[in-house]
Design an enzyme around this catalytic site. Structure first.
Site, PDB file in Angstrom:
ATOM      1  N   THR A  93       0.852  -1.194   0.000  1.00  0.00           N
ATOM      2  CA  THR A  93       0.000   0.000   0.000  1.00  0.00           C
ATOM      3  C   THR A  93       0.885   1.240   0.000  1.00  0.00           C
ATOM      4  OG1 THR A  93      -1.758   1.193   1.190  1.00  0.00           O
ATOM      5  CG2 THR A  93      -0.176  -0.017   2.532  1.00  0.00           C
ATOM      6  N   HIS A 146       3.079 -11.626  14.093  1.00  0.00           N
ATOM      7  CA  HIS A 146       4.205 -12.137  14.876  1.00  0.00           C
ATOM      8  C   HIS A 146       4.039 -13.623  15.232  1.00  0.00           C
ATOM      9  CE1 HIS A 146       7.899 -11.690  16.796  1.00  0.00           C
ATOM     10  NE2 HIS A 146       7.655 -10.691  17.641  1.00  0.00           N
TER      11      HIS A 146
END
Length: 405
Positions: A324, A376
């Protein structure tokens, strides 16, 4: 002969849609393949063309109604002769197309909303075809303030004070309530879900854009001429750099499926495109096999069709990684939100000249901050940092992209 207009078959990932806008009203004629109605899903606004020429007889689903695949939403009389002989629609054609007792043309949903809010449609300016009042016109309408009572005449010796705006005299604080579109509501739901269902973390780096800018300046005219008008931008370099970085760090190109980690052996990269109805992410398939020119052409095509609402649902399915670019709007730094089930998203930003220390000297360089948001649960901090460093190295030395170094 009477025929039905049905909702198109939605993909498996789309359960239902909402009637957004009827472009024709009962009594109006249309040609084959002319757009009759827009249906808004959680991904795109889908246009429904007429299966044949004819005259619209009955609308079964009004604007704002929920519909599912293959549901009948209208009846029409088929035939060119019927279409040619159909009278021009007016306020008297049907009760659902106009307000009763006058010649104001209003959509059924607009009339219903006006009745609920006690709005006189005669005061509303229509922005639809032939001045037709749409639901949005009614939703955005603000009642005019009531005229102030006549003041007692002031003594002749006094000078009349200048008139003040109504808002200043009464302290009026105007508000406008507009319902979320289906697309905007689903985007909000998914963004919230992404933050709640992933262990999202963002790491940052910065890149000197000077080498890529110099290369682009040197070859942009020749590039455009060679590739039939395709312009050389920055996105092509970043997508190619991302492909190589994804090969090096497979976890960034992976996704979670229940208790499994799925490592994708291909790179389908989504490119975020801003539209009037919200952010959409069409996907470039098998980017590892595409040239920079093909990437630039694909990104430009998505931008143009996104502006016109022409990107299909299938083009937004899948994707293993997303890029993006908030820099086109002036963003200097941001933390992009994941696009599940993808494990990472790369954020590009504005190119800003800044003083940088280079070999013990201060130089003014065109710098860009890069942000990588990642899940994560499957990507370690070391892998995320290595991914961004790989992007940085290739952008600062574009030859590495071509040589895959």
């Amino acid at each position: 002969m009477s025929n039905e207009i049905k909702v198109p078959t939605f993909p498996e990932s789309v359960q239902e849609g909402t009637i957004a806008t009827w472009h024709k009203q009962p009594g109006e004629a249309f040609a084959r393949d002319e757009v009759i109605v827009d249906i808004e899903t959680d991904k795109v606004v889908q246009e429904v063309p007429a299966p044949a020429a004819g005259v619209l007889k009955q609308i079964l689903k009004e604007e704002g109604d929920i519909v599912v695949s293959n549901e009948v939403i209208a009846i029409f009389e088929e035939g060119d002769a019927a279409a040619a002989g159909a009278p021009t629609a007016s306020a008297g054609d049907s009760a659902s197309a106009a307000t009763s007792g006058n010649d104001i043309i209003a959509a059924p949903a607009a009339k219903k909303l006006a009745e609920e809010r006690g709005i006189n449609l005669a005061l509303v300016t229509g922005t639809g075809k032939a001045g037709r009042i749409t639901k949005e016109d009614v939703a955005n309408f603000t009642q005019p303030a009531a005229p102030a009572p006549a003041a007692a005449p002031a003594p002749a010796a006094k000078i009349a004070a200048p008139s003040a705006p109504v808002a200043e005299m009464t302290g009026e604080r105007v508000e406008k309530r507009v319902p979320m579109t289906r697309l905007r509501a689903i985007i909000a739901e998914r963004l919230l879900s992404a933050t709640q269902s992933t262990a999202m973390l963002t790491t940052f780096n910065e890149v000197n854009m000077g080498p890529v800018m110099a290369l682009r300046k040197q070859y942009k005219d020749q590039f455009e001429k060679t590739h039939n008008g395709t312009r050389l931008g920055f996105m092509g370099f970043f997508v190619k750099a991302a492909v190589e970085a994804l090969r090096r760090i497979p976890a960034v190109n992976a996704s979670i499926d229940a208790n499994d980690i799925v490592y994708h052996g291909y790179q389908d990269i989504g490119v975020a495109v801003s539209t009037a109805k919200g952010l959409v992410v069409p996907v470039l398939r098998n980017v590892e096999n595409m040239s920079i020119a093909e990437i630039e052409n694909g990104v430009r095509d998505f931008g143009l069709r996104g502006r016109d609402g022409k990107i299909s649902i299938d083009e937004m399915q899948g994707g293993t990684f997303t890029i993006t670019n908030g820099g086109v709007f002036g963003s200097l730094l941001s933390t992009p939100i994941l696009n599940p089930p993808q494990a990472a998203i790369l954020g590009m930003h504005k190119i800003q000249e800044r003083p940088m220390a280079v070999n013990g000297e201060v130089k003014i360089l065109p710098m860009m901050y890069l942000a990588l948001s990642y899940d994560h649960r499957i990507i370690d901090g070391k892998e995320a940092v290595q991914f961004l460093v790989a992007i940085k190295d290739m952008i600062e030395d574009p030859a590495r992209i071509l040589l895959e170094l």
